[in-house]
Design a protein around this motif. Sequence first.
Motif, mmCIF file in Angstrom:
data_model
loop_
_atom_site.group_PDB
_atom_site.id
_atom_site.type_symbol
_atom_site.label_atom_id
_atom_site.label_comp_id
_atom_site.label_asym_id
_atom_site.label_seq_id
_atom_site.Cartn_x
_atom_site.Cartn_y
_atom_site.Cartn_z
ATOM 1 N N GLY A 18 6.450 2.118 1.299
ATOM 2 C CA GLY A 18 6.657 1.245 -0.041
ATOM 3 C C GLY A 18 7.081 0.133 -0.308
ATOM 4 O O GLY A 18 7.598 -0.717 -1.221
ATOM 5 N N LYS A 68 2.539 -2.676 2.196
ATOM 6 C CA LYS A 68 1.803 -2.422 3.530
ATOM 7 C C LYS A 68 0.922 -2.708 2.668
ATOM 8 O O LYS A 68 -0.650 -3.492 3.492
ATOM 9 N N THR A 69 0.532 -0.814 2.032
ATOM 10 C CA THR A 69 -1.090 -1.146 1.512
ATOM 11 C C THR A 69 -1.437 -2.355 0.549
ATOM 12 O O THR A 69 -2.535 -2.858 0.551
ATOM 13 N N THR A 70 -0.308 -2.875 -0.191
ATOM 14 C CA THR A 70 -0.806 -4.211 -1.444
ATOM 15 C C THR A 70 -0.494 -5.088 -0.434
ATOM 16 O O THR A 70 -1.250 -6.153 -0.285
HETATM 17 N N1 LIG Z 1 5.314 -8.969 -4.187
HETATM 18 C C1 LIG Z 1 5.321 -7.516 -4.949
HETATM 19 N N2 LIG Z 1 5.976 -8.072 -5.883
HETATM 20 C C2 LIG Z 1 6.075 -6.759 -6.887
HETATM 21 N N3 LIG Z 1 5.740 -5.771 -6.400
HETATM 22 C C3 LIG Z 1 5.197 -5.182 -5.546
HETATM 23 C C4 LIG Z 1 4.693 -6.195 -4.145
HETATM 24 N N4 LIG Z 1 4.623 -5.468 -3.363
HETATM 25 C C5 LIG Z 1 4.648 -4.552 -3.662
HETATM 26 N N5 LIG Z 1 4.601 -4.058 -4.184
HETATM 27 C C6 LIG Z 1 4.381 -2.789 -5.169
HETATM 28 O O1 LIG Z 1 6.046 -2.242 -4.482
HETATM 29 C C7 LIG Z 1 5.023 -0.148 -4.904
HETATM 30 C C8 LIG Z 1 4.461 -0.173 -2.949
HETATM 31 O O2 LIG Z 1 3.652 -1.110 -2.281
HETATM 32 P P1 LIG Z 1 2.767 -0.537 -1.265
HETATM 33 O O3 LIG Z 1 1.686 -1.706 -0.743
HETATM 34 O O4 LIG Z 1 2.174 0.513 -1.497
HETATM 35 O O5 LIG Z 1 3.618 -0.157 -0.037
HETATM 36 P P2 LIG Z 1 3.388 0.846 0.902
HETATM 37 O O6 LIG Z 1 1.706 0.327 1.690
HETATM 38 O O7 LIG Z 1 4.346 -0.052 2.436
HETATM 39 O O8 LIG Z 1 3.878 1.904 1.194
HETATM 40 C C9 LIG Z 1 3.825 -0.678 -4.954
HETATM 41 O O9 LIG Z 1 4.049 -0.217 -6.227
HETATM 42 C C10 LIG Z 1 3.372 -1.977 -5.491
HETATM 43 O O10 LIG Z 1 2.512 -2.622 -6.250
#
Ligand SMILES: Nc1ncnc2c1ncn2[C@@H]1O[C@H](COP(=O)(O)OP(=O)(O)O)[C@@H](O)[C@H]1O
Lengths: 267, 223
Positions: free
Chosen positions: A13, A16-18
């Motif tokens: 969370g 990474k995916t973002t």
């Molecule tokens: N820079 C950011 N600002 C606000 N929310 C973010 C940001 N980066 C990620 N998020 C949010 O955080 C949550 C987890 O992100 P995600 O990319 O799914 O993490 P991971 O892949 O590492 O588990 C998602 O709801 C995403 O939209």
Amino acid sequence: MGKAIVITSGKGGVGKTTSSANIGIALAMMGKRVCLIDLDIGLRNLDVVMGLDNRVMYDIVDVATGRVKLVQAMVKDKRFDDLLYLLPAAQNTDKTALNEEQVKSIVDELKPDFDYVFIDCPAGIEQGFINAVSGADGAIVVTTPEISAVRDADRVIGLLEQHPLQETPKLIINRIRKSLMEDDNYMDVDEITTHLGIDLLGIILDDDKVISTSNNGESIVMNPDNPTAQGYRNVARRLEGETVPLMKIDVQKESAWDKFKHLFKRN
Amino acid sequence: MQSVVLKGTKDGYELILKETASVREILVDLKQLLEGLGEESEKGKDQLHLNVQMGNRLMSEDDKNDIIKLVDDYDNLVIDNFLSNVITREESAKIMSENNVEVMSRVIRNGQEVNVDGDVLFFGKIHEGGKLIATGNVFNMGVIEGIVQAGCPDDESKLIIGNLHTAQQVRVGEQYDIVADRPIEDSEKTVVYVNDLHVLSYGKIKNLKEINPKFFNRIGGIE
Ligand SMILES: Nc1ncnc2c1ncn2[C@@H]1O[C@H](COP(=O)(O)OP(=O)(O)O)[C@@H](O)[C@H]1O
Ligand SMILES: [Mg+2]
């Protein structure tokens, strides 16, 4: 021959995916050919974030087990001509459905056709992590300023150093909020970078629009004026070897702007 | 010439094995020698302790066991030790490293454990969740935010010296402290040791002589 980069973190969370989606899109916007591989079998998958979920036919396990050819499983992002592709994760199987050799051979098959292959890594340091790292030439470690996230990043960097990839890992600090920097549970950019001791690839501001856009299958990075989007575009340019000043300056700029706004209000 | 000779020394008896003899020859000659000896020694009930001197060779455990088995038939004969003039490379490396101070300047990250045979002079950094574990002493000139152990696994005569106030845990032998529960002074002159009551204790370099006279003498005192 393209470069394969795993996007990893240890903790879940943290973005990474973002980051995979936004960096991939930023590079496609620069005219680079990019393939994103989703190795995370989680809830919010890369296909959803990219708005490609209803185009998924096959997944990486289908490819690994020889049920379909690699090209059959790849989903094209029509917004970017022939530049951006996604290889989706399997939904119904667990992380042990794949092994390192399978992932490596898929990555190796993709590299000649793309400038970048990004591998979206699952959280944790088990088989899923080992798979994700196995075909990579380099790694991007994502953390947030939270101490627990930095600890996990430290753990992952240690593992990456024990089995070094061709390139040393690079750091992205995500979800930076100026207001939290004074909080004891959060570290500032300099503290994190010196503590972890790896090159800083970029910093990304926290912005609610990241969530709202990704819920619609859009990506923040396509927004021309947004500072968070700028952060991702800067990362893409640095990957391309450009020297781009750090966002830290942007944060300072912002705070100067904030001060200015305060003054304005008082008057 | 006999491949086994019995000799009295100031510490008891020694079976001297001829280096160039095969193990088979030795076993044959030893049996013969013991048979002769048996009659003499059985009269007196005293236990006779023997060391086996292998000279400039090492014998396999199997060969040693064959010798022990032969001797075991005689109730009043006991083999104490197998002695040799030589040691294996492995053993010598171990002895070298135990007497060496390893100089280290790396980062030990969360989840990593670094083990050192002997003493370590540490210039690096241990992150939270990282472990530096030495069989000997630890001299810290770096930054420890993780866990550090001297005298692993159970040697309470070892010391940790240096600034340790940012550590998570300090351990000497089997004794340990959680630093959060028992804060350590912010000082480079801290000495962590185990006292006579087996309690982990904190002192200062200037008191090393009282803390650990043996160590104090080894380093030739303190200015
Ligand atoms: N820079 C950011 N600002 C606000 N929310 C973010 C940001 N980066 C990620 N998020 C949010 O955080 C949550 C987890 O992100 P995600 O990319 O799914 O993490 P991971 O892949 O590492 O588990 C998602 O709801 C995403 O939209
Ligand atoms: Mg994810």
